[in-house]
Design a protein around this motif. Structure first.
Motif, PDB file in Angstrom:
ATOM      1  N   LEU A 196       4.033  11.880   2.071  1.00 15.02           N
ATOM      2  CA  LEU A 196       2.958  12.302   1.183  1.00 15.02           C
ATOM      3  C   LEU A 196       2.859  11.417  -0.062  1.00 15.02           C
ATOM      4  N   ALA A 197       3.944  10.705  -0.380  1.00 14.20           N
ATOM      5  CA  ALA A 197       3.955   9.808  -1.537  1.00 14.20           C
ATOM      6  C   ALA A 197       3.726   8.358  -1.135  1.00 14.20           C
ATOM      7  N   LEU A 198       3.636   8.089   0.170  1.00 14.74           N
ATOM      8  CA  LEU A 198       3.478   6.723   0.673  1.00 14.74           C
ATOM      9  C   LEU A 198       2.073   6.504   1.219  1.00 14.74           C
ATOM     10  N   SER A 199       1.647   5.255   1.212  1.00 15.68           N
ATOM     11  CA  SER A 199       0.401   4.932   1.909  1.00 15.68           C
ATOM     12  C   SER A 199       0.701   4.912   3.404  1.00 15.68           C
ATOM     13  N   CYS A 200      -0.322   4.954   4.216  1.00 12.66           N
ATOM     14  CA  CYS A 200      -0.153   4.899   5.663  1.00 12.66           C
ATOM     15  C   CYS A 200       0.580   3.621   6.063  1.00 12.66           C
ATOM     16  N   GLU A 201       0.174   2.525   5.473  1.00 13.27           N
ATOM     17  CA  GLU A 201       0.795   1.231   5.776  1.00 13.27           C
ATOM     18  C   GLU A 201       2.274   1.222   5.401  1.00 13.27           C
ATOM     19  N   GLU A 202       2.621   1.793   4.246  1.00 12.41           N
ATOM     20  CA  GLU A 202       4.025   1.829   3.809  1.00 12.41           C
ATOM     21  C   GLU A 202       4.876   2.687   4.739  1.00 12.41           C
ATOM     22  N   ALA A 203       4.355   3.855   5.138  1.00  5.31           N
ATOM     23  CA  ALA A 203       5.099   4.750   6.028  1.00  5.31           C
ATOM     24  C   ALA A 203       5.332   4.105   7.388  1.00  5.31           C
ATOM     25  N   ALA A 204       4.294   3.500   7.958  1.00  6.79           N
ATOM     26  CA  ALA A 204       4.431   2.836   9.265  1.00  6.79           C
ATOM     27  C   ALA A 204       5.390   1.653   9.166  1.00  6.79           C
ATOM     28  N   ALA A 205       5.359   0.935   8.051  1.00  8.25           N
ATOM     29  CA  ALA A 205       6.255  -0.212   7.865  1.00  8.25           C
ATOM     30  C   ALA A 205       7.714   0.228   7.783  1.00  8.25           C
ATOM     31  N   LEU A 206       7.986   1.396   7.183  1.00 12.29           N
ATOM     32  CA  LEU A 206       9.359   1.907   7.133  1.00 12.29           C
ATOM     33  C   LEU A 206       9.898   2.170   8.533  1.00 12.29           C
ATOM     34  N   ASP A 230      -2.823   8.362   1.561  1.00  4.42           N
ATOM     35  CA  ASP A 230      -4.196   7.877   1.717  1.00  4.42           C
ATOM     36  C   ASP A 230      -4.844   8.179   3.068  1.00  4.42           C
ATOM     37  N   ASN A 231      -4.128   8.883   3.945  1.00  5.29           N
ATOM     38  CA  ASN A 231      -4.662   9.110   5.286  1.00  5.29           C
ATOM     39  C   ASN A 231      -4.129  10.434   5.836  1.00  5.29           C
ATOM     40  N   PRO A 232      -4.992  11.385   6.166  1.00  3.55           N
ATOM     41  CA  PRO A 232      -4.516  12.659   6.699  1.00  3.55           C
ATOM     42  C   PRO A 232      -4.000  12.573   8.139  1.00  3.55           C
TER      43      PRO A 232
END
Length: 104
Positions: free
Chosen positions: A32-42, A83-85
């Motif tokens: 919830l604190a990350l962008s979609c790109e950041e979460a997928a990159a993790l 940034d993305n539900p």
């Protein structure tokens, strides 16, 4: 057999320093604190990672089948991010069975 003697003063100093330093729990990343790109990159970078997806909600996400055990299969996962539900971040591992529709 040869024993190594540790000077008493240095051993006591080391134990005192360890006891005095705070031990912090490692917080799991929260989607919830990350962008979609950041979460997928993790997920991609770590291969397998536990991510929080809401208050007291978390799961283990993987990038490839190699991070699952032998009997498990991949299930695509979408989570809510800053940034993305409906952000596709990777997969979870699950055990297919006759009783769940994912196994067929």
């Amino acid at each position: 057999m040869q024993f190594i003697r540790v000077p008493t003063l240095s051993a006591v100093s080391l134990l005192t320093a360890l006891a005095a330093s705070p031990i912090e729990a490692q917080a799991r990343p929260d989607t919830l604190a990350l962008s979609c790109e950041e979460a997928a990159a993790l997920v991609t970078k770590n291969g397998a990672i536990v991510l929080g997806t809401g208050p007291n909600i978390y799961d283990r996400y993987v990038s490839q089948i190699r991070y699952c055990s032998g009997a498990e299969q991949l299930k695509a996962e979408w989570v809510k991010t800053r940034d993305n539900p409906q952000c596709f971040i990777g997969y979870t591992c699950y055990v297919p069975s006759r009783d769940n529709s994912l196994g067929r």
